[in-house]
Design an enzyme around this catalytic site. Structure first.
Site, short mmCIF file in Angstrom:
data_model
loop_
_atom_site.label_atom_id
_atom_site.label_comp_id
_atom_site.label_asym_id
_atom_site.label_seq_id
_atom_site.Cartn_x
_atom_site.Cartn_y
_atom_site.Cartn_z
CG PHE A 85 -0.18 -4.91 -8.64
CD1 PHE A 85 -0.25 -3.73 -9.40
CD2 PHE A 85 1.06 -5.54 -8.54
CE1 PHE A 85 0.87 -3.20 -10.03
CE2 PHE A 85 2.19 -5.02 -9.17
CZ PHE A 85 2.08 -3.85 -9.91
CB THR B 3 20.93 32.17 11.29
OG1 THR B 3 21.73 31.90 12.43
CG2 THR B 3 21.75 31.99 10.04
CG ASP B 4 20.32 35.05 17.42
OD1 ASP B 4 19.97 33.95 17.91
OD2 ASP B 4 20.23 36.13 18.04
CG ASN C 236 2.51 -0.39 -2.38
OD1 ASN C 236 1.67 -0.55 -1.50
ND2 ASN C 236 2.50 -1.03 -3.54
CE LYS D 148 19.20 30.64 14.74
NZ LYS D 148 20.65 30.65 14.95
CG HIS E 238 4.91 -3.64 -0.14
ND1 HIS E 238 4.25 -3.48 -1.34
CD2 HIS E 238 6.14 -3.09 -0.32
CE1 HIS E 238 5.06 -2.88 -2.21
NE2 HIS E 238 6.21 -2.63 -1.61
NE ARG F 59 -2.39 -3.89 -4.67
CZ ARG F 59 -1.32 -3.31 -5.18
NH1 ARG F 59 -0.14 -3.88 -5.08
NH2 ARG F 59 -1.42 -2.16 -5.82
CD GLN G 29 2.63 2.38 -10.31
OE1 GLN G 29 1.85 1.77 -9.60
NE2 GLN G 29 3.80 1.88 -10.66
O1 LIG Z 1 0.55 -0.68 -7.13
C1 LIG Z 1 1.66 -1.20 -7.35
N1 LIG Z 1 2.48 -0.69 -8.29
C2 LIG Z 1 3.69 -1.23 -8.59
O2 LIG Z 1 4.44 -0.74 -9.49
C3 LIG Z 1 4.09 -2.37 -7.84
N2 LIG Z 1 5.22 -3.14 -7.85
C4 LIG Z 1 5.05 -4.08 -6.90
O3 LIG Z 1 5.90 -4.96 -6.61
N3 LIG Z 1 3.84 -3.94 -6.28
C5 LIG Z 1 3.23 -2.88 -6.85
N4 LIG Z 1 2.02 -2.28 -6.62
#
Ligand SMILES: O=c1[nH]c(=O)c2[nH]c(=O)[nH]c2[nH]1
Length: 300
Positions: free
Chosen positions: A164, A62-63, A250, A17, A252, A181, A224
Site C-alpha cells: 500500500f 406477526t404471531d 480493513n 416477526k 489493520h 503488509r 479496493q
Molecule cells: O487498502 C487500503 N485502502 C485504503 O484506502 C487505505 N487507507 C488506509 O489508511 N489504509 C488503506 N488500505
C-alpha cells in the site's frame, strides 16, 4: 398554511416477526439432517387502517407469520434458505389480499457432523461449523421475485502479497508506505440472482469459493483493488449472478515497535486494531444490469 399545519401522512411501512429461529431436523433412519435458520418476515400493503384508525382488519398478526414459518418448516421442509424464503414470500402475498409485498430475510447457521469412532451408525451429533453466516433475502410483490443471497463474517487474511503506497500525502498524513503488509478482512457480501430457480446450495458454495480464491490469488495494491477482483471474479464465473456488493472492513495489522526492547521486527509481530477500521465497499455489476442491492448492508 404554516409548516406545522401541513398534516402528517403515513410513509413506507412494513411489519412482521423478526428473527424466528427455526431448527428443522429430517430423520433418514439413524442419519439425521439439520437446518438452522433465523427468519425475519416483513409484510407491506394496505396498512393505512391499522396505522391511522386502529383497525386490525387487514393485519395478519406477526404471531401468525412466526407460526407460518414453523408450519412451513414441518410441511415443506427446508431445501435451502432461498427455497424456503420463496415459499413463504409467495404464501403471504397470495393468501392475503391486503398484503402486496413480502420480504423474507434469512440467516443460516451451518452445522457439520461429528464422526466419532464410537458412534456407530447413529449419525445424530453435530458441531457448528463455518465462522460465516449465510444469508438470503427473498422479496415478492405479486409479480417479481427478487433473490439476494450472501454471507457475512467470513474472516480472511493474506500474510504477504499486499502493498500500500502512492496515496495522497497531505499535512495530516502519518501512514507509512509499505511493500509488504498483512491484508485481512471480514467478507460481507450480497449478490443478486438474475433467475428465480437454481440449485441454490451449489450457487452459494460456488460463489463463496470464488470470493476466497480471488482474495487469495490477487496480489494486492489496496483492499479496493482486492474487492473489485473478488466481485468481478463472481460476475465473470457465475452467470446467474447479476450484481454483487461487498463490504470489507480493513482489519489493520500494525507492526509492533520492538526497538525499545532492542529487538528488530522483521514483519513478524503485529497488533490487530479492532477500531477504527477502514471500510471499503463497492458494487460490481454485470454490464447493463440495474443496481438493486442497497448501498448500506448493515441490516441486510
Ligand atoms: O487498502 C487500503 N485502502 C485504503 O484506502 C487505505 N487507507 C488506509 O489508511 N489504509 C488503506 N488500505
Amino acid at each position: 398554511m404554516s409548516e406545522s399545519a401541513r398534516p402528517a401522512v403515513l410513509g413506507q411501512n412494513q411489519y412482521g416477526k423478526a428473527e424466528t429461529r427455526v431448527v428443522r431436523i429430517t430423520r433418514d433412519g439413524a442419519v439425521h439432517h439439520l437446518k438452522d435458520l433465523s427468519v425475519s418476515v416483513a409484510l407491506s400493503g394496505r396498512m393505512e387502517e391499522v396505522h391511522l384508525r386502529g383497525s386490525n382488519t387487514h393485519v395478519l398478526t406477526t404471531d401468525t407469520t412466526k407460526n407460518t414459518v414453523f408450519a412451513f418448516a414441518k410441511q415443506h421442509g427446508i431445501a435451502s434458505a432461498e427455497e424456503f424464503g420463496i415459499l413463504l414470500a409467495r404464501h403471504f402475498v397470495s393468501s392475503q389480499s391486503a398484503i402486496s409485498t413480502a420480504r423474507i430475510r434469512i440467516e443460516e447457521y451451518a452445522w457439520e457432523r461429528v464422526d466419532a469412532p464410537g458412534c456407530g451408525t447413529a449419525r445424530h451429533s453435530f458441531v457448528r461449523s463455518g465462522q460465516e453466516t449465510r444469508t438470503a433475502q427473498i422479496t415478492f410483490d405479486g409479480e417479481r421475485l427478487e433473490i439476494v443471497a450472501g454471507l457475512k463474517g467470513l474472516v480472511v487474511l493474506n500474510s504477504t502479497g499486499s502493498e500500500f503506497h502512492g496515496y495522497i500525502k497531505d499535512r495530516y498524513t502519518t501512514l507509512k508506505e509499505t511493500t509488504d503488509r498483512v491484508l485481512a478482512t471480514e467478507v460481507n457480501a450480497r449478490w443478486r440472482y438474475g433467475r428465480t430457480d437454481a440449485d441454490w446450495d451449489a450457487c452459494y458454495r460456488g460463489t463463496r469459493e470464488l470470493l476466497l480464491h480471488a482474495f487469495a490469488e490477487t496480489y494486492s495494491y489496496s483492499l479496493q483493488q482486492t474487492l473489485y477482483a473478488m466481485g468481478s471474479r463472481v460476475i465473470g464465473q457465475r452467470p446467474e449472478v447479476e450484481e454483487i456488493r461487498l463490504s470489507l472492513p480493513n482489519k489493520h495489522h500494525f507492526l509492533v515497535d520492538l526497538a525499545p526492547f532492542g529487538l528488530k521486527n522483521d514483519n513478524e509481530v503485529y497488533y490487530v486494531a479492532d477500531r477504527p477500521y477502514g471500510l471499503i465497499e463497492a458494487t460490481v455489476l454485470r454490464e447493463g444490469a440495474e443496481p438493486g442491492i442497497p448501498v448500506d448492508l448493515t441490516n441486510l
